[in-house]
Motif scaffolding. Structure first.
Motif, short mmCIF file in Angstrom:
data_model
loop_
_atom_site.label_atom_id
_atom_site.label_comp_id
_atom_site.label_asym_id
_atom_site.label_seq_id
_atom_site.Cartn_x
_atom_site.Cartn_y
_atom_site.Cartn_z
N LEU A 1 0.80 -1.28 0.06
CA LEU A 1 0.12 0.01 0.02
C LEU A 1 0.87 1.27 0.04
O LEU A 1 0.40 2.04 -0.77
CB LEU A 1 -0.81 -0.08 1.14
CG LEU A 1 -2.05 -1.23 1.21
CD1 LEU A 1 -2.95 -0.85 2.37
CD2 LEU A 1 -2.79 -1.11 -0.01
N LYS A 2 1.78 1.39 0.63
CA LYS A 2 2.77 2.17 0.83
C LYS A 2 3.41 2.57 -0.62
O LYS A 2 3.61 3.81 -0.94
CB LYS A 2 3.86 2.20 1.87
CG LYS A 2 3.31 2.16 3.39
CD LYS A 2 4.69 1.94 4.30
CE LYS A 2 4.11 1.97 5.85
NZ LYS A 2 5.16 1.53 6.42
N ASN A 3 3.59 1.68 -1.44
CA ASN A 3 4.07 1.77 -2.58
C ASN A 3 3.29 1.71 -3.75
O ASN A 3 3.77 1.67 -4.95
CB ASN A 3 5.40 0.55 -2.87
CG ASN A 3 6.55 0.82 -1.79
OD1 ASN A 3 6.52 1.74 -1.00
ND2 ASN A 3 7.16 -0.32 -1.83
N ALA A 4 2.25 1.97 -3.52
CA ALA A 4 1.24 2.33 -4.44
C ALA A 4 0.62 3.61 -4.40
O ALA A 4 -0.78 3.56 -3.94
CB ALA A 4 0.13 0.89 -4.55
N PRO A 5 1.15 4.71 -4.84
CA PRO A 5 0.66 6.10 -4.63
C PRO A 5 -0.83 6.30 -5.27
O PRO A 5 -1.41 7.35 -4.93
CB PRO A 5 1.87 6.80 -4.98
CG PRO A 5 2.36 6.11 -6.00
CD PRO A 5 2.41 4.62 -5.46
N ASN A 6 -1.14 5.57 -6.47
CA ASN A 6 -2.10 5.93 -7.35
C ASN A 6 -3.41 4.78 -7.26
O ASN A 6 -4.28 4.70 -8.12
CB ASN A 6 -1.76 6.05 -8.55
CG ASN A 6 -0.79 7.04 -8.81
OD1 ASN A 6 -1.23 8.47 -8.60
ND2 ASN A 6 0.34 6.95 -9.50
N LEU A 7 -3.38 4.03 -6.19
CA LEU A 7 -4.20 2.91 -6.03
C LEU A 7 -5.57 3.55 -5.82
O LEU A 7 -5.83 4.51 -5.10
CB LEU A 7 -3.75 2.03 -4.77
CG LEU A 7 -4.81 0.67 -4.78
CD1 LEU A 7 -4.49 -0.30 -5.70
CD2 LEU A 7 -4.25 0.14 -3.37
N GLN A 8 -6.56 2.99 -6.66
CA GLN A 8 -8.18 3.61 -6.63
C GLN A 8 -8.90 2.40 -6.03
O GLN A 8 -9.80 2.88 -5.43
CB GLN A 8 -8.49 3.83 -8.01
CG GLN A 8 -7.62 4.99 -8.59
CD GLN A 8 -8.03 6.40 -8.04
OE1 GLN A 8 -9.07 6.86 -7.61
NE2 GLN A 8 -6.88 6.90 -7.82
N THR A 9 -8.52 1.11 -6.31
CA THR A 9 -9.48 0.25 -5.93
C THR A 9 -8.64 -0.97 -5.35
O THR A 9 -7.91 -1.52 -5.72
CB THR A 9 -10.48 -0.56 -7.12
OG1 THR A 9 -11.21 0.53 -7.81
CG2 THR A 9 -11.28 -1.70 -6.54
#
Length: 366
Positions: A247-255
């Motif tokens: 989660l920390k390394n996914a700055p554009n996560l939407q879903t």
């Protein structure tokens, strides 16, 4: 074959050897399936000749073939766009896949390799994937010692089921400052595998085993800058150690899609989980206030859609949902798939009563 066959599915314990020349040198075959114990004793190899020049889709499911002829078969199909390789549990012969797949035109690659009694195949062999134009990648196997990967710039969707050789339970009492978590001698190394997938993949699906493999078998932090949808499975015997890192390394996560919320409480569930692990025989502080005082990475996540399936409404699940709803500030929609045996009326009331940080957040039961 002589009449220009374009599609052939051979599912039987038939042996293909030097007497089966009619099978090879087809100029028209586009799709080929060999499975159910088909034994390939011979694949011709001649300099400058291609066995299946028009073949685009190849499925090899539990076939008996030596490594040399496997490589000959793959090298003789230069136009492959789809490859499916399966070495299943319980097959009586060694794995046919050599650990190498190459193809400039390949768009889809599915590998299922589960033959744990042949440990040398995983612990000594390297996995080489030279598929620069891959769009879809599905890989299920025990962790190998090393992966040689090309940059997958075209990758859109990936599914990973990375299984460890040993249980991680003995390491639950250790913190990152005390435990060299990247002990590849025990678990293997998926650093280059994730490094090739991470930068461009938009949709990523992970098994519960993969969450542990990402934590214990990656020696550098992989950024998932283009990741929009993350889906992972939970299991009551597997930890969530890898979730905070993802989660920390996914700055554009939407879903964010989670199949089941129950998991093993460890010393490193991180700030994405309210569960508490009572450490044994360890020097670090274990008080409840210190555990809860850690700043959660959820507060900075741009996640708008949270989907939970297999929800049973247990106390731990309610605590986890309270944690998500109270930390994810951008939430707009929460989809809840309830277990059939659960008490829907009370469960729905309990969920709807939980405080939400996002004023736009709506809860939908599916």
């Amino acid at each position: 074959m002589q009449r220009g066959l374009s599609e052939l599915h051979l599912r039987c314990r038939h042996q293909i050897d030097r007497d089966a020349d009619f099978f090879f040198w087809s100029k028209t075959l586009v799709k080929l399936t060999l499975s159910n114990g088909c034994r390939i004793k011979y694949v011709p190899k001649k300099e400058g000749f291609v066995i299946f020049p028009s073949l685009k889709s190849l499925y090899l499911g539990d076939v008996a073939i030596c490594h040399v002829h496997f490589d000959n078969l793959m090298a003789s199909c230069p136009g492959l766009e789809e490859v499916f390789i399966r070495n299943g549990d319980g097959q009586p012969f060694p794995p046919s896949w050599t650990g190498l797949v190459s193809g400039d035109l390949m768009k889809r690659l599915v590998i299922y390799s589960h033959v744990p009694k042949y440990t040398n195949f995983y612990k000594k062999e390297e996995v080489w994937l030279d598929t620069v134009n891959l769009v879809y990648f599905d890989y299920s196997s025990y962790v190998s010692n090393f992966y040689v990967m090309c940059d997958m710039d075209s990758l859109v969707e990936a599914r990973l089921d990375l299984r460890l050789w040993e249980s991680t339970i003995p390491y639950d009492d250790y913190d990152d400052d005390y435990f060299p978590m990247n002990d590849f001698r025990t678990f293997g190394d998926v650093s280059h595998l994730l490094g090739a997938i991470g930068p461009n993949v938009k949709t990523l699906h992970l098994s519960s085993d993969s969450l542990e493999a990402i934590y214990f078998c990656c020696n550098f932090y992989v950024m998932f800058n283009n990741l929009v949808t993350l889906s992972f499975e939970s299991h009551k015997d597997k930890g969530w150690q890898g979730v905070p890192r993802l989660l920390k390394n996914a700055p554009n996560l939407q879903t964010l899609v989670i199949k089941g919320l129950l998991h093993r409480a460890t010393g490193r569930c991180g700030n994405v989980c309210p569960c508490f692990h009572l450490k044994r025989n360890f020097k670090a502080c274990v008080c409840r206030s210190c555990e809860l005082s850690r700043v959660s990475c959820l507060t900075t996540m741009p996640v708008k859609v949270l989907e939970i399936s297999g929800y049973g409404g247990t106390r731990r699940e309610i605590q986890q949902m309270r944690h998500f709803l109270g930390k994810l500030k951008c939430l707009e929609l929460v989809k809840i798939g309830v277990q059939q045996e659960a008490d829907n009326s009370d469960l729905r009331l309990n969920l709807m009563a939980l405080p939400r940080l996002s004023s736009k957040c709506n809860i939908q039961f599916i």
